[in-house]
Design a protein around this motif. Structure first.
Motif, mmCIF file in Angstrom:
data_model
loop_
_atom_site.group_PDB
_atom_site.id
_atom_site.type_symbol
_atom_site.label_atom_id
_atom_site.label_comp_id
_atom_site.label_asym_id
_atom_site.label_seq_id
_atom_site.Cartn_x
_atom_site.Cartn_y
_atom_site.Cartn_z
ATOM 1 N N ASP A 150 0.829 -1.211 0.000
ATOM 2 C CA ASP A 150 0.000 0.000 0.000
ATOM 3 C C ASP A 150 0.862 1.259 0.000
ATOM 4 O O ASP A 150 1.547 1.553 0.979
ATOM 5 N N ILE A 151 0.805 2.009 -1.080
ATOM 6 C CA ILE A 151 1.453 3.319 -1.083
ATOM 7 C C ILE A 151 0.603 4.292 -0.273
ATOM 8 O O ILE A 151 1.098 5.217 0.354
ATOM 9 N N PHE A 152 -0.723 4.036 -0.275
ATOM 10 C CA PHE A 152 -1.656 4.773 0.579
ATOM 11 C C PHE A 152 -2.559 3.773 1.287
ATOM 12 O O PHE A 152 -3.170 2.921 0.640
ATOM 13 N N LEU A 153 -2.651 3.884 2.602
ATOM 14 C CA LEU A 153 -3.556 3.035 3.378
ATOM 15 C C LEU A 153 -4.988 3.571 3.304
ATOM 16 O O LEU A 153 -5.195 4.773 3.112
ATOM 17 N N PRO A 154 -5.998 2.700 3.486
ATOM 18 C CA PRO A 154 -7.355 3.203 3.682
ATOM 19 C C PRO A 154 -7.376 4.195 4.838
ATOM 20 O O PRO A 154 -6.699 3.996 5.859
ATOM 21 N N ILE A 155 -8.149 5.239 4.688
ATOM 22 C CA ILE A 155 -8.089 6.378 5.605
ATOM 23 C C ILE A 155 -8.356 6.005 7.062
ATOM 24 O O ILE A 155 -7.743 6.552 7.976
ATOM 25 N N SER A 156 -9.239 5.049 7.297
ATOM 26 C CA SER A 156 -9.569 4.702 8.683
ATOM 27 C C SER A 156 -8.447 3.939 9.382
ATOM 28 O O SER A 156 -8.445 3.821 10.608
ATOM 29 N N LEU A 157 -7.466 3.425 8.613
ATOM 30 C CA LEU A 157 -6.351 2.681 9.212
ATOM 31 C C LEU A 157 -5.174 3.564 9.578
ATOM 32 O O LEU A 157 -4.287 3.144 10.325
ATOM 33 N N LEU A 158 -5.143 4.802 9.067
ATOM 34 C CA LEU A 158 -3.992 5.673 9.305
ATOM 35 C C LEU A 158 -3.720 5.937 10.794
ATOM 36 O O LEU A 158 -2.559 5.883 11.222
ATOM 37 N N PRO A 159 -4.748 6.214 11.613
ATOM 38 C CA PRO A 159 -4.474 6.460 13.038
ATOM 39 C C PRO A 159 -3.820 5.268 13.735
ATOM 40 O O PRO A 159 -3.024 5.446 14.655
ATOM 41 N N LYS A 160 -4.150 4.059 13.282
ATOM 42 C CA LYS A 160 -3.575 2.850 13.882
ATOM 43 C C LYS A 160 -2.057 2.851 13.777
ATOM 44 O O LYS A 160 -1.347 2.351 14.658
ATOM 45 N N TYR A 161 -1.540 3.430 12.687
ATOM 46 C CA TYR A 161 -0.097 3.468 12.460
ATOM 47 C C TYR A 161 0.493 4.847 12.714
ATOM 48 O O TYR A 161 1.664 5.086 12.418
ATOM 49 N N ASN A 162 -0.326 5.741 13.235
ATOM 50 C CA ASN A 162 0.097 7.115 13.532
ATOM 51 C C ASN A 162 0.726 7.765 12.297
ATOM 52 O O ASN A 162 1.818 8.336 12.353
ATOM 53 N N LEU A 163 0.010 7.638 11.176
ATOM 54 C CA LEU A 163 0.529 8.111 9.900
ATOM 55 C C LEU A 163 -0.333 9.206 9.288
ATOM 56 O O LEU A 163 -1.544 9.237 9.481
ATOM 57 N N VAL A 164 0.328 10.083 8.553
ATOM 58 C CA VAL A 164 -0.336 11.007 7.641
ATOM 59 C C VAL A 164 0.246 10.714 6.267
ATOM 60 O O VAL A 164 1.461 10.742 6.082
ATOM 61 N N GLN A 165 -0.626 10.392 5.300
ATOM 62 C CA GLN A 165 -0.141 10.050 3.958
ATOM 63 C C GLN A 165 -0.746 11.005 2.929
ATOM 64 O O GLN A 165 -1.600 10.634 2.134
ATOM 65 N N ASP A 166 -0.261 12.232 2.950
ATOM 66 C CA ASP A 166 -0.694 13.223 1.966
ATOM 67 C C ASP A 166 0.117 13.131 0.678
ATOM 68 O O ASP A 166 -0.282 13.651 -0.365
ATOM 69 N N GLU A 219 -9.601 2.722 -10.573
ATOM 70 C CA GLU A 219 -8.851 3.972 -10.378
ATOM 71 C C GLU A 219 -8.314 4.072 -8.950
ATOM 72 O O GLU A 219 -7.200 4.548 -8.725
ATOM 73 N N MET A 220 -9.102 3.601 -8.013
ATOM 74 C CA MET A 220 -8.697 3.631 -6.598
ATOM 75 C C MET A 220 -7.555 2.636 -6.351
ATOM 76 O O MET A 220 -6.587 2.929 -5.652
ATOM 77 N N ALA A 221 -7.687 1.444 -6.948
ATOM 78 C CA ALA A 221 -6.650 0.423 -6.812
ATOM 79 C C ALA A 221 -5.332 0.883 -7.437
ATOM 80 O O ALA A 221 -4.250 0.654 -6.888
ATOM 81 N N ASP A 222 -5.438 1.553 -8.578
ATOM 82 C CA ASP A 222 -4.286 2.136 -9.261
ATOM 83 C C ASP A 222 -3.555 3.101 -8.326
ATOM 84 O O ASP A 222 -2.333 3.034 -8.145
ATOM 85 N N HIS A 223 -4.309 3.971 -7.689
ATOM 86 C CA HIS A 223 -3.757 5.014 -6.828
ATOM 87 C C HIS A 223 -3.144 4.447 -5.553
ATOM 88 O O HIS A 223 -2.065 4.873 -5.136
ATOM 89 N N MET A 224 -3.802 3.463 -4.960
ATOM 90 C CA MET A 224 -3.411 3.007 -3.628
ATOM 91 C C MET A 224 -2.375 1.892 -3.629
ATOM 92 O O MET A 224 -1.502 1.856 -2.755
ATOM 93 N N VAL A 225 -2.472 0.965 -4.611
ATOM 94 C CA VAL A 225 -1.636 -0.239 -4.522
ATOM 95 C C VAL A 225 -1.063 -0.709 -5.857
ATOM 96 O O VAL A 225 -0.644 -1.864 -5.991
ATOM 97 N N ARG A 226 -1.022 0.175 -6.867
ATOM 98 C CA ARG A 226 -0.479 -0.179 -8.185
ATOM 99 C C ARG A 226 -1.189 -1.417 -8.754
ATOM 100 O O ARG A 226 -0.576 -2.426 -9.088
ATOM 101 N N GLN A 227 -2.500 -1.316 -8.838
ATOM 102 C CA GLN A 227 -3.296 -2.460 -9.295
ATOM 103 C C GLN A 227 -4.401 -1.937 -10.217
ATOM 104 O O GLN A 227 -5.309 -1.246 -9.754
ATOM 105 N N ARG A 228 -4.327 -2.274 -11.497
ATOM 106 C CA ARG A 228 -5.326 -1.802 -12.447
ATOM 107 C C ARG A 228 -6.066 -3.016 -13.011
ATOM 108 O O ARG A 228 -5.818 -3.491 -14.114
#
Length: 359
Positions: A164-180, A253-262
């Motif tokens: 995951d280059i970008f995690l689902p938004i609800s999982l970010l707090p679990k890892y104390n991450l900001v992925q802008d 499009e979402m898969a492309d953006h988040m995990v390199r999957q088209r």
């Protein structure tokens, strides 16, 4: 003359009704389930009987890529009236005893750290390189061993992507991450083989790119690496007269953006997009939205969509029923539930009642 016209009218109505019934009855209900060699045959019989009585048609079974365990389970599930898909963690191969003997097989981050010993997010993230000849051949061999098992419907690819280059938004707090932005520790694969293969095509080194997040050739290189692996798996599986299916991110499009999957560009029979609305802080209607996006992107292709529903993310059985109906109304050919352990008696009762109402 009136009688023949009446008969023709009644015949037309009958044909239309049969067609509608066939359309609704072909809407299938599946569940992801993880197997264990410690479970007895009686335990499996009880599990599968519970699913069948609850309206489930198919099980996607993770045997940790063990064809012998799969051979044991398939007849039990089939006897209970269930179709079986062999679920495999494809590119992410945690604890793979063969792969672990080859540290060079693993993906490397933009920081230069290998998944072999430095794992992004969680310990079980051990991703193999989909470009390197040896690692991709290993994955395809595992796929073929499952495809050889008699009685399965498909080999079901999971983790058929990059980390995951970008995690689902609800999982970010679990890892104390900001992925802008794309962070280098989560950006893969910069191994020697990938860099060499990319340079051969594009005559530039991605490590020297000013901004890899907007380098479309570099992103497409990785999208195409996964596509090539899927397309090869399709040939392998079909050689054994089985189907190829996959669990994928919500829509292309979402898969492309988040995990390199088209996944709309793959050669594949069916996809099971994991439309887990709670992961993305979305409402239940997002299940319909994401399903519709995927259906639109697959227009003109034979690939079917089965909407994946995350049971723990539902508030109640009313939402479960709504998710099923939203999937069907927006073009899915089935729904799949994650996972078997999460399905309560109440859930199964709702699934069965909803299934009956669609017939």
């Amino acid at each position: 003359m009136k009688l023949p016209k009446l008969l023709l009218f009644l015949l037309a109505i009958s044909i239309f009704s049969c067609a509608k019934k066939e359309e609704t009855s072909s809407f299938k209900f599946s569940v992801w389930s993880t197997a264990s060699p410690e479970k007895s045959d009686a335990d499996y019989t009880n599990e599968f009987k519970k699913y069948k009585e609850g309206g489930i048609d198919e099980v996607l079974i993770n045997t940790s890529t063990n064809p012998e365990l799969l051979k044991r389970i398939v007849p039990i599930a089939t006897k209970e009236g269930l179709k079986v898909h062999a679920w495999i963690m494809a590119v992410n191969r945690p604890g793979d005893s063969i792969a672990l003997k080859h540290p060079e097989w693993y993906q490397v981050s933009k920081e230069g750290k290998s998944c072999f010993d430095t794992r992004p997010y969680v310990e079980y993230y051990q991703w193999l390189c989909p470009t390197r000849k040896e690692s991709r051949e290993h994955i395809l061999q595992l796929v073929e061993e499952l495809a050889k098992v008699e009685g399965i419907e498909s080999v079901h690819l999971d983790y058929i992507r990059f980390p995951d280059i970008f995690l689902p938004i609800s999982l970010l707090p679990k890892y104390n991450l900001v992925q802008d932005t794309e962070l280098p520790q989560f950006d893969f694969c910069y191994c020697d083989e990938c860099v060499k293969a990319f340079e051969k095509i594009h005559h530039k080194n991605p490590k020297e790119s000013h901004n890899t997040s907007i380098d479309m050739e570099w992103k497409n290189f990785r999208l195409n690496a996964i596509k090539a692996l899927v397309d090869d798996a399709y040939e392998v599986v079909h050689k054994h007269n089985k189907q190829l299916t996959a669990a994928v991110f919500p829509y292309p499009e979402m898969a492309d953006h988040m995990v390199r999957q088209r996944w709309d560009k793959w050669n594949i029979d069916e996809v099971y997009p994991m439309i887990y609305h709670s992961f993305y802080d979305e409402e239940i209607d997002w299940v319909g939205y994401a399903t519709k996006q995927g259906v639109a992107d697959l227009e003109g292709k034979k690939t079917k969509i089965n909407t994946g529903v995350y049971i723990p993310g539902l508030k109640n059985d009313a939402e479960l029923k709504e998710a099923i109906l939203l999937a069907k109304e927006n073009g899915a050919t089935g729904v799949s539930f994650f996972d078997g352990n999460a399905l309560s008696e109440s859930n199964l009762k709702t699934i069965k009642e909803t299934k009956v109402s669609l017939q």
